[in-house]
Design a protein around this motif. Structure first.
Motif, PDB file in Angstrom:
ATOM      1  N   ILE A   1      33.929  27.913   0.012  1.00  7.34           N
ATOM      2  CA  ILE A   1      35.060  28.273  -0.847  1.00  7.34           C
ATOM      3  C   ILE A   1      35.673  26.994  -1.401  1.00  7.34           C
ATOM      4  O   ILE A   1      35.882  26.025  -0.664  1.00  7.34           O
ATOM      5  N   GLU A   2      35.948  26.996  -2.701  1.00  7.93           N
ATOM      6  CA  GLU A   2      36.689  25.893  -3.308  1.00  7.93           C
ATOM      7  C   GLU A   2      37.778  26.462  -4.209  1.00  7.93           C
ATOM      8  O   GLU A   2      37.513  27.349  -5.023  1.00  7.93           O
ATOM      9  N   ILE A   3      38.987  25.951  -4.064  1.00  8.30           N
ATOM     10  CA  ILE A   3      40.123  26.385  -4.876  1.00  8.30           C
ATOM     11  C   ILE A   3      40.499  25.233  -5.804  1.00  8.30           C
ATOM     12  O   ILE A   3      40.682  24.100  -5.356  1.00  8.30           O
TER      13      ILE A   3
ATOM     14  N   GLY B   1      47.921  39.673   3.172  1.00  6.40           N
ATOM     15  CA  GLY B   1      46.569  39.794   3.698  1.00  6.40           C
ATOM     16  C   GLY B   1      46.255  38.673   4.668  1.00  6.40           C
ATOM     17  O   GLY B   1      47.136  37.973   5.157  1.00  6.40           O
ATOM     18  N   SER B   2      44.974  38.482   4.958  1.00  8.54           N
ATOM     19  CA  SER B   2      44.543  37.434   5.881  1.00  8.54           C
ATOM     20  C   SER B   2      44.302  36.141   5.111  1.00  8.54           C
ATOM     21  O   SER B   2      43.929  36.150   3.930  1.00  8.54           O
ATOM     22  N   TYR B   3      44.499  35.028   5.765  1.00  3.65           N
ATOM     23  CA  TYR B   3      44.370  33.716   5.133  1.00  3.65           C
ATOM     24  C   TYR B   3      42.914  33.462   4.755  1.00  3.65           C
ATOM     25  O   TYR B   3      42.006  33.591   5.585  1.00  3.65           O
ATOM     26  N   LEU B   4      42.671  33.094   3.489  1.00  8.41           N
ATOM     27  CA  LEU B   4      41.311  32.798   3.029  1.00  8.41           C
ATOM     28  C   LEU B   4      41.074  31.297   2.956  1.00  8.41           C
ATOM     29  O   LEU B   4      40.222  30.748   3.652  1.00  8.41           O
ATOM     30  N   SER B   5      41.844  30.591   2.116  1.00  5.66           N
ATOM     31  CA  SER B   5      41.675  29.145   1.976  1.00  5.66           C
ATOM     32  C   SER B   5      42.857  28.602   1.187  1.00  5.66           C
ATOM     33  O   SER B   5      43.771  29.343   0.813  1.00  5.66           O
ATOM     34  N   GLU B   6      42.805  27.290   0.882  1.00  3.82           N
ATOM     35  CA  GLU B   6      43.960  26.639   0.288  1.00  3.82           C
ATOM     36  C   GLU B   6      43.527  25.460  -0.561  1.00  3.82           C
ATOM     37  O   GLU B   6      42.549  24.770  -0.249  1.00  3.82           O
ATOM     38  N   PHE B   7      44.260  25.207  -1.636  1.00  7.33           N
ATOM     39  CA  PHE B   7      44.225  23.930  -2.327  1.00  7.33           C
ATOM     40  C   PHE B   7      45.518  23.183  -2.022  1.00  7.33           C
ATOM     41  O   PHE B   7      46.612  23.746  -2.152  1.00  7.33           O
ATOM     42  N   ALA B   8      45.405  21.942  -1.626  1.00  3.85           N
ATOM     43  CA  ALA B   8      46.549  21.050  -1.456  1.00  3.85           C
ATOM     44  C   ALA B   8      46.024  19.636  -1.562  1.00  3.85           C
ATOM     45  O   ALA B   8      44.812  19.397  -1.494  1.00  3.85           O
ATOM     46  N   ILE B   9      46.926  18.678  -1.755  1.00  7.50           N
ATOM     47  CA  ILE B   9      46.506  17.288  -1.831  1.00  7.50           C
ATOM     48  C   ILE B   9      45.839  16.905  -0.515  1.00  7.50           C
ATOM     49  O   ILE B   9      46.434  17.011   0.551  1.00  7.50           O
ATOM     50  N   GLY B  10      44.597  16.483  -0.591  1.00  3.98           N
ATOM     51  CA  GLY B  10      43.842  16.156   0.614  1.00  3.98           C
ATOM     52  C   GLY B  10      42.895  17.250   1.039  1.00  3.98           C
ATOM     53  O   GLY B  10      42.162  17.080   2.005  1.00  3.98           O
ATOM     54  N   LYS B  11      42.870  18.398   0.320  1.00  4.75           N
ATOM     55  CA  LYS B  11      41.988  19.491   0.709  1.00  4.75           C
ATOM     56  C   LYS B  11      41.582  20.261  -0.537  1.00  4.75           C
ATOM     57  O   LYS B  11      42.406  20.522  -1.409  1.00  4.75           O
ATOM     58  N   ILE B  12      40.298  20.618  -0.625  1.00  4.16           N
ATOM     59  CA  ILE B  12      39.838  21.392  -1.765  1.00  4.16           C
ATOM     60  C   ILE B  12      39.217  22.723  -1.378  1.00  4.16           C
ATOM     61  O   ILE B  12      38.981  23.562  -2.235  1.00  4.16           O
ATOM     62  N   GLY B  13      38.908  22.948  -0.111  1.00  4.05           N
ATOM     63  CA  GLY B  13      38.276  24.208   0.255  1.00  4.05           C
ATOM     64  C   GLY B  13      37.628  24.140   1.621  1.00  4.05           C
ATOM     65  O   GLY B  13      37.992  23.313   2.456  1.00  4.05           O
TER      66      GLY B  13
ATOM     67  N   THR C   1      51.216  21.839  -9.629  1.00  2.00           N
ATOM     68  CA  THR C   1      50.804  22.614  -8.453  1.00  2.00           C
ATOM     69  C   THR C   1      51.013  21.800  -7.192  1.00  2.00           C
ATOM     70  O   THR C   1      50.340  20.778  -6.980  1.00  2.00           O
ATOM     71  N   HIS C   2      51.948  22.240  -6.352  1.00  2.00           N
ATOM     72  CA  HIS C   2      52.105  21.591  -5.052  1.00  2.00           C
ATOM     73  C   HIS C   2      51.000  22.038  -4.108  1.00  2.00           C
ATOM     74  O   HIS C   2      50.346  21.239  -3.446  1.00  2.00           O
ATOM     75  N   HIS C   3      50.785  23.343  -4.022  1.00  2.00           N
ATOM     76  CA  HIS C   3      49.652  23.874  -3.278  1.00  2.00           C
ATOM     77  C   HIS C   3      49.375  25.286  -3.750  1.00  2.00           C
ATOM     78  O   HIS C   3      50.204  25.908  -4.417  1.00  2.00           O
ATOM     79  N   SER C   4      48.204  25.790  -3.388  1.00  3.25           N
ATOM     80  CA  SER C   4      47.842  27.165  -3.707  1.00  3.25           C
ATOM     81  C   SER C   4      47.153  27.776  -2.496  1.00  3.25           C
ATOM     82  O   SER C   4      46.031  27.386  -2.148  1.00  3.25           O
ATOM     83  N   ASN C   5      47.838  28.695  -1.834  1.00  3.61           N
ATOM     84  CA  ASN C   5      47.231  29.470  -0.757  1.00  3.61           C
ATOM     85  C   ASN C   5      46.623  30.734  -1.354  1.00  3.61           C
ATOM     86  O   ASN C   5      47.203  31.352  -2.251  1.00  3.61           O
ATOM     87  N   VAL C   6      45.472  31.127  -0.843  1.00  4.46           N
ATOM     88  CA  VAL C   6      44.835  32.365  -1.288  1.00  4.46           C
ATOM     89  C   VAL C   6      44.588  33.235  -0.064  1.00  4.46           C
ATOM     90  O   VAL C   6      44.021  32.777   0.940  1.00  4.46           O
ATOM     91  N   TYR C   7      45.035  34.495  -0.162  1.00 12.61           N
ATOM     92  CA  TYR C   7      44.902  35.453   0.935  1.00 12.61           C
ATOM     93  C   TYR C   7      43.947  36.567   0.524  1.00 12.61           C
ATOM     94  O   TYR C   7      43.748  36.845  -0.669  1.00 12.61           O
TER      95      TYR C   7
END
Length: 443
Positions: A184-186, A222-234, A196-202
């Motif tokens: 998964i990549e966001i 819903g249930s946590y799927l993944s996230e985009f934030a500084i230092g993380k892409i998926g 965009t500070h961050h993007s959580n996807v459920y």
């Protein structure tokens, strides 16, 4: 040279720190940029410090690096750059994505600066890194193809001024059959990344008997799927493991936007790579925001205080923890994750000693280091918040702070991907690790 405010924050010089540099750092004077320093910057710094990226200056060429030499020396000596906040004196230390500098690498940079930052022989310069374009999928090279499914959030226009906003649309995935996910990549659009500070996807979908219900988030998102934030892409899941997205599933976006002085229209894409149709991996991975419910119920930070909060998450089946990503806001100070075993033994898994809200670092365990825990283990999170004047990021230490989504509010939880095991699998993995340990000890 006039520094920007951001540059001052990232590379402000603290000369008192230099006095603490070990004597070995002054032992050599033949360290050069081309032979010794450039390769360190390529591995651990240029991912952010290059043209078009989030860092305030590029650190690719000698001419770009030389003006910042003393600031770089300070930041690497105090281990605030590159951002890697795990306490190196305790807990698990083997991670797939470790960009931190070793003691010898830090000494190399300190020696280079103390020697006057010599350029060196151009023939010693390593080949430049062929960085991917900013608008491509980072995981495409790994999987050899673009995402099999792309789901986009509807556009949101963030006004030039005003409060932070959270855009939380629900979007159909369009899936007509169950599919297993291997990666998964966001990715916010290039324009969106400014706001965009961050993007959580459920993930919203019907769960069935046999699904691991304690891992299913009970919130409406819903249930946590993944996230985009500084230092993380998926996320990239281990061999024979994956997340399950069922037919008819929907994604709930939780996009946190902030104003930047002009109107910006933002969107976020979720790229999904599937296993081949018909393939069912042995293990299903569940994304959990560990401690989120306890945080909402217990968060209480009085004015002028350093507080400690605790969350306890029981594992009702054997499990492997795939990563550790602490999450707090601007008053967040530190967070530890311990395992309390059924026999009462307590093991510190990891401790983030200097949490920095500007960096949401996801610490991904290696295959051999990922904690494998027996049924009945309790995960214990301890979170420290600093609401005093000593916290330089604190906007107002006189305020009483509770749980909330704004950066000026606070929270605490840990994003952890959990793979639940059978008792037989748990015993086999433990036996294999013990055998490998004995073999290593005999060498």
């Amino acid at each position: 040279m006039v520094m920007t405010q951001t540059a001052r924050k990232m590379f402000g010089v603290s000369f008192s720190l230099i006095l603490a540099i070990t004597p070995s750092a002054f032992a050599q004077t033949d360290v050069t940029f081309t032979k010794d320093v450039a390769q360190i910057l390529q591995r651990s710094c240029q991912g952010c410090h290059r043209t078009g990226q989030m860092a305030p200056m590029s650190l690719v060429t000698y001419d770009e690096v030389r003006p910042w030499a003393r600031g770089i020396r300070t930041k690497v000596a105090e281990r605030s750059m590159p951002p890697w906040h795990i306490d190196k004196t305790i807990g698990i230390q083997n991670f797939q994505n470790d960009l931190s500098l070793s003691t010898s690498e830090i000494d190399t940079i300190v020696q280079w600066v103390n020697a006057g930052a010599p350029h060196g022989n151009p023939a010693d310069m390593p080949p430049p890194v062929d960085w991917p374009d900013d608008d491509v999928w980072r995981l495409e090279e790994r999987y050899g193809r673009p995402p099999d499914l792309i789901v986009s959030s509807p556009p949101w226009t963030q006004s030039a001024e005003g409060q932070d906003q959270w855009w939380q649309p629900v979007v159909d995935t369009g899936l007509t059959e169950d599919r297993w996910v291997t990666g998964i990549e966001i990715q916010p659009s290039l324009e969106s990344r400014r706001v965009t500070h961050h993007s959580n996807v459920y993930l919203q979908q019907e769960e069935e008997p046999g699904d691991h219900t304690p891992a299913i988030d009970v919130t409406p998102r819903g249930s946590y799927l993944s996230e985009f934030a500084i230092g993380k892409i998926g996320d990239v899941f281990r061999e024979n493991t994956g997340k399950l997205i069922k037919a008819g599933a929907q994604f709930t976006f939780d996009n946190h936007y902030h104003s930047v002085g002009e109107n910006v229209t933002a969107t976020t894409d979720v790229g999904i790579w599937f296993y081949p149709k018909g393939f069912v991996p042995k293990y299903r991975v569940y994304g959990q925001a560990m401690g989120a419910q306890q945080s909402q119920a217990t968060m209480d930070i009085p004015p002028g205080k350093v507080t400690v909060h605790h969350a306890y998450i029981p594992l009702d089946a054997p499990a492997r923890l795939e990563n550790y990503q602490p999450h707090m806001h601007i008053r967040g100070k530190a967070m530890s994750m311990e395992a309390i075993y059924p026999d009462g033994r307590v093991e510190m898994l990891n401790h983030v000693a200097d949490f920095d809200f500007n960096w949401h670092v996801n610490y991904v365990y290696t295959d051999d280091s990922a904690p494998v825990l027996p049924r009945g283990t309790v995960i214990h999170l301890t979170a420290w918040h600093d609401n005093t004047a000593a916290n330089r990021a604190n906007p107002d230490y006189r305020q009483w702070i509770g749980w909330g989504q704004r950066s000026f509010d606070d929270m605490y939880h840990a994003h952890v991907n959990v793979t639940y095991l059978t008792d037989e699998d748990y015993e086999q993995i433990i036996a294999e690790r013990l055998a490998k340990q004995r073999a290593d000890d005999q060498q």
